[in-house]
Design a protein around this motif. Structure first.
Motif, PDB file in Angstrom:
ATOM      1  N   LEU A 109      -7.414 -32.350 -15.870  1.00  0.00           N
ATOM      2  CA  LEU A 109      -8.522 -33.108 -15.295  1.00  0.00           C
ATOM      3  C   LEU A 109      -8.006 -34.346 -14.560  1.00  0.00           C
ATOM      4  N   MET A 110      -7.017 -35.011 -15.157  1.00  0.00           N
ATOM      5  CA  MET A 110      -6.432 -36.177 -14.489  1.00  0.00           C
ATOM      6  C   MET A 110      -5.756 -35.760 -13.180  1.00  0.00           C
ATOM      7  N   ALA A 111      -5.167 -34.581 -13.171  1.00  0.00           N
ATOM      8  CA  ALA A 111      -4.473 -34.101 -11.971  1.00  0.00           C
ATOM      9  C   ALA A 111      -5.450 -33.803 -10.842  1.00  0.00           C
ATOM     10  N   VAL A 112      -6.581 -33.170 -11.149  1.00  0.00           N
ATOM     11  CA  VAL A 112      -7.537 -32.857 -10.092  1.00  0.00           C
ATOM     12  C   VAL A 112      -8.174 -34.133  -9.554  1.00  0.00           C
ATOM     13  N   CYS A 113      -8.351 -35.128 -10.409  1.00  0.00           N
ATOM     14  CA  CYS A 113      -8.876 -36.420  -9.948  1.00  0.00           C
ATOM     15  C   CYS A 113      -7.858 -37.113  -9.047  1.00  0.00           C
ATOM     16  N   ALA A 114      -6.579 -37.047  -9.441  1.00  0.00           N
ATOM     17  CA  ALA A 114      -5.525 -37.685  -8.650  1.00  0.00           C
ATOM     18  C   ALA A 114      -5.390 -37.028  -7.285  1.00  0.00           C
ATOM     19  N   ASP A 116      -7.811 -35.915  -5.529  1.00  0.00           N
ATOM     20  CA  ASP A 116      -9.010 -36.212  -4.741  1.00  0.00           C
ATOM     21  C   ASP A 116      -8.793 -37.540  -4.009  1.00  0.00           C
ATOM     22  N   PRO A 117      -8.687 -37.531  -2.680  1.00  0.00           N
ATOM     23  CA  PRO A 117      -8.401 -38.764  -1.938  1.00  0.00           C
ATOM     24  C   PRO A 117      -9.597 -39.706  -1.825  1.00  0.00           C
ATOM     25  N   ARG A 118     -10.765 -39.264  -2.199  1.00  0.00           N
ATOM     26  CA  ARG A 118     -11.963 -40.092  -2.098  1.00  0.00           C
ATOM     27  C   ARG A 118     -11.995 -41.121  -3.238  1.00  0.00           C
ATOM     28  N   PRO A 119     -12.825 -42.141  -3.129  1.00  0.00           N
ATOM     29  CA  PRO A 119     -12.967 -43.102  -4.234  1.00  0.00           C
ATOM     30  C   PRO A 119     -13.386 -42.439  -5.540  1.00  0.00           C
ATOM     31  N   GLN A 120     -14.093 -41.296  -5.422  1.00  0.00           N
ATOM     32  CA  GLN A 120     -14.521 -40.574  -6.621  1.00  0.00           C
ATOM     33  C   GLN A 120     -13.339 -40.166  -7.490  1.00  0.00           C
ATOM     34  N   GLY A 121     -12.187 -39.919  -6.869  1.00  0.00           N
ATOM     35  CA  GLY A 121     -11.022 -39.510  -7.641  1.00  0.00           C
ATOM     36  C   GLY A 121     -10.610 -40.560  -8.647  1.00  0.00           C
ATOM     37  N   LEU A 122     -10.483 -41.807  -8.197  1.00  0.00           N
ATOM     38  CA  LEU A 122     -10.102 -42.898  -9.094  1.00  0.00           C
ATOM     39  C   LEU A 122     -11.207 -43.202 -10.105  1.00  0.00           C
ATOM     40  N   ARG A 123     -12.449 -43.217  -9.625  1.00  0.00           N
ATOM     41  CA  ARG A 123     -13.557 -43.523 -10.540  1.00  0.00           C
ATOM     42  C   ARG A 123     -13.700 -42.460 -11.622  1.00  0.00           C
ATOM     43  N   ASP A 124     -13.673 -41.185 -11.234  1.00  0.00           N
ATOM     44  CA  ASP A 124     -13.869 -40.112 -12.208  1.00  0.00           C
ATOM     45  C   ASP A 124     -12.735 -40.063 -13.223  1.00  0.00           C
ATOM     46  N   ALA A 125     -11.515 -40.347 -12.769  1.00  0.00           N
ATOM     47  CA  ALA A 125     -10.381 -40.386 -13.701  1.00  0.00           C
ATOM     48  C   ALA A 125     -10.595 -41.483 -14.735  1.00  0.00           C
ATOM     49  N   ALA A 126     -11.105 -42.638 -14.283  1.00  0.00           N
ATOM     50  CA  ALA A 126     -11.359 -43.745 -15.193  1.00  0.00           C
ATOM     51  C   ALA A 126     -12.479 -43.411 -16.177  1.00  0.00           C
ATOM     52  N   VAL A 127     -13.536 -42.777 -15.688  1.00  0.00           N
ATOM     53  CA  VAL A 127     -14.659 -42.394 -16.550  1.00  0.00           C
ATOM     54  C   VAL A 127     -14.184 -41.434 -17.638  1.00  0.00           C
ATOM     55  N   ILE A 128     -13.471 -40.383 -17.238  1.00  0.00           N
ATOM     56  CA  ILE A 128     -12.980 -39.392 -18.200  1.00  0.00           C
ATOM     57  C   ILE A 128     -12.008 -40.027 -19.181  1.00  0.00           C
ATOM     58  N   TYR A 220     -22.840 -36.768 -16.436  1.00  0.00           N
ATOM     59  CA  TYR A 220     -22.966 -35.322 -16.661  1.00  0.00           C
ATOM     60  C   TYR A 220     -22.403 -34.547 -15.475  1.00  0.00           C
ATOM     61  N   TYR A 221     -22.721 -35.003 -14.262  1.00  0.00           N
ATOM     62  CA  TYR A 221     -22.256 -34.321 -13.051  1.00  0.00           C
ATOM     63  C   TYR A 221     -20.733 -34.395 -12.934  1.00  0.00           C
ATOM     64  N   ILE A 222     -20.150 -35.546 -13.263  1.00  0.00           N
ATOM     65  CA  ILE A 222     -18.688 -35.698 -13.203  1.00  0.00           C
ATOM     66  C   ILE A 222     -18.016 -34.714 -14.151  1.00  0.00           C
ATOM     67  N   ALA A 223     -18.525 -34.629 -15.386  1.00  0.00           N
ATOM     68  CA  ALA A 223     -17.936 -33.710 -16.370  1.00  0.00           C
ATOM     69  C   ALA A 223     -18.054 -32.265 -15.895  1.00  0.00           C
ATOM     70  N   ARG A 224     -19.218 -31.914 -15.361  1.00  0.00           N
ATOM     71  CA  ARG A 224     -19.434 -30.529 -14.906  1.00  0.00           C
ATOM     72  C   ARG A 224     -18.553 -30.208 -13.710  1.00  0.00           C
ATOM     73  N   GLN A 225     -18.540 -31.100 -12.710  1.00  0.00           N
ATOM     74  CA  GLN A 225     -17.780 -30.838 -11.489  1.00  0.00           C
ATOM     75  C   GLN A 225     -16.282 -30.761 -11.762  1.00  0.00           C
ATOM     76  N   ARG A 226     -15.742 -31.730 -12.497  1.00  0.00           N
ATOM     77  CA  ARG A 226     -14.308 -31.719 -12.771  1.00  0.00           C
ATOM     78  C   ARG A 226     -13.940 -30.560 -13.689  1.00  0.00           C
ATOM     79  N   GLY A 227     -14.851 -30.192 -14.578  1.00  0.00           N
ATOM     80  CA  GLY A 227     -14.599 -29.036 -15.428  1.00  0.00           C
ATOM     81  C   GLY A 227     -14.503 -27.750 -14.626  1.00  0.00           C
ATOM     82  N   GLU A 228     -15.406 -27.609 -13.657  1.00  0.00           N
ATOM     83  CA  GLU A 228     -15.372 -26.418 -12.792  1.00  0.00           C
ATOM     84  C   GLU A 228     -14.056 -26.336 -12.031  1.00  0.00           C
ATOM     85  N   GLN A 229     -13.489 -27.483 -11.672  1.00  0.00           N
ATOM     86  CA  GLN A 229     -12.235 -27.486 -10.914  1.00  0.00           C
ATOM     87  C   GLN A 229     -11.056 -26.976 -11.746  1.00  0.00           C
TER      88      GLN A 229
END
Length: 288
Positions: A109-114, A116-128, A220-229
């Protein structure tokens, strides 16, 4: 908490509908006039509709709470209260829908966030990282304030269930993910603008970081989306389940109880998903 009050309101309204008070505001329902037979019938109706035993218990406990208040206001006798308390919810258990997220999956999960070049990548990694690294609930993570973060102690002060102030500790790697997100967020602010008081921002399409707090639905969306990845269905509460299981594996149940801030150790034990892993490993040893 507001979400718990909303749940109780829904449960009591549905119970009132099933008891023959459809379209009646729950504050107008004559709860004090109920008899044990009414509750027994409600439990049977819930069972016939396929409701799980723990959901049935939620309905019964909600009505018991109302009857306790009716007794306190002298609307029913103590004998009536005891009779209502004697009604039991449906017995039995159901297998949970949650899963135990192994360390290797968190690294994915950390790898797929890393990646992601968008701001969501850093934010989602921090949330998880914060959810998994501290075991906090998604509602607690949404309400986190910047002033509640102590980098030196690697701790976060949160408001938990029952309006209790709690201290959550995070591992160094989780704090590093949080620091990376906060540093990036500050870089995006206009010159002279103050940092946002909360930790996690909503990000709109086009990678626009808003000055608005993230919502529980977004978690919830972050967990679902990153999980699907990574090919896995993930719910936000799975991070808490996995945190508690890790602590039990590496330490013991009593430490897990303290870190989860459960008042009852049996609640902590119900989060222990080691049995699933051990049964799986035992079966895998039966090779041809």
């Amino acid at each position: 908490m507001p979400s718990s009050r909303l749940t109780m309101h829904y449960v009591l309204q549905d119970a009132a509908d099933r008891l023959g008070f459809a379209d009646t505001d729950i504050r107008e329902v004559p709860w004090h006039a109920l008899e044990p037979g009414h509750i027994t019938g409600l439990v049977s109706a819930l069972r016939e509709d396929g409701y799980a035993p723990n959901t049935s218990s939620l309905y019964v406990n909600a009505i018991r709470g109302v009857m306790n208040e009716a007794w306190r206001l002298s609307l029913i006798s103590h004998d009536q209260l005891l009779k209502m308390r004697s009604v039991k919810a449906a017995q039995g258990t159901r297998l949970g829908n949650g899963r135990n997220l192994r360390r290797s999956l968190i690294r994915e999960l950390m790898a797929v966030c890393a990646a992601d070049p968008r701001p969501q990548g850093l934010r989602d990694a921090a949330v998880i990282a914060i959810l998994y690294g501290t075991g906090m609930r998604k509602s607690e993570s949404v309400n986190l304030e910047l002033a509640q973060v102590d980098p030196a102690e690697r701790s976060l002060r949160v408001m938990g269930k029952g309006d209790k102030e709690l201290i959550k500790y995070a591992p160094a790697w989780a704090f590093a993910k949080l620091d990376a997100w906060l540093a990036f967020r500050r870089e995006q602010l206009p010159a002279g603008a103050e940092d946002d008081p909360f930790l996690f921002n909503r990000i709109r399409r086009g990678s626009h970081i808003t000055r608005e707090r993230i919502t529980k639905h977004a978690i919830y969306y972050i967990a679902r989306q990153r999980g699907e990845q990574v090919g896995v269905k993930i719910m936000p509460h799975d991070f808490r389940r996995s945190f508690i299981t890790r602590v039990i594996e590496d330490h013991d149940l009593s430490i897990a109880q303290k870190l989860a801030h459960h008042s009852n150790i049996q609640t902590t034990a119900s989060y222990d998903m080691r049995d699933d892993n051990e049964r799986r490993r035992a079966v895998e040893r039966f090779e041809l």
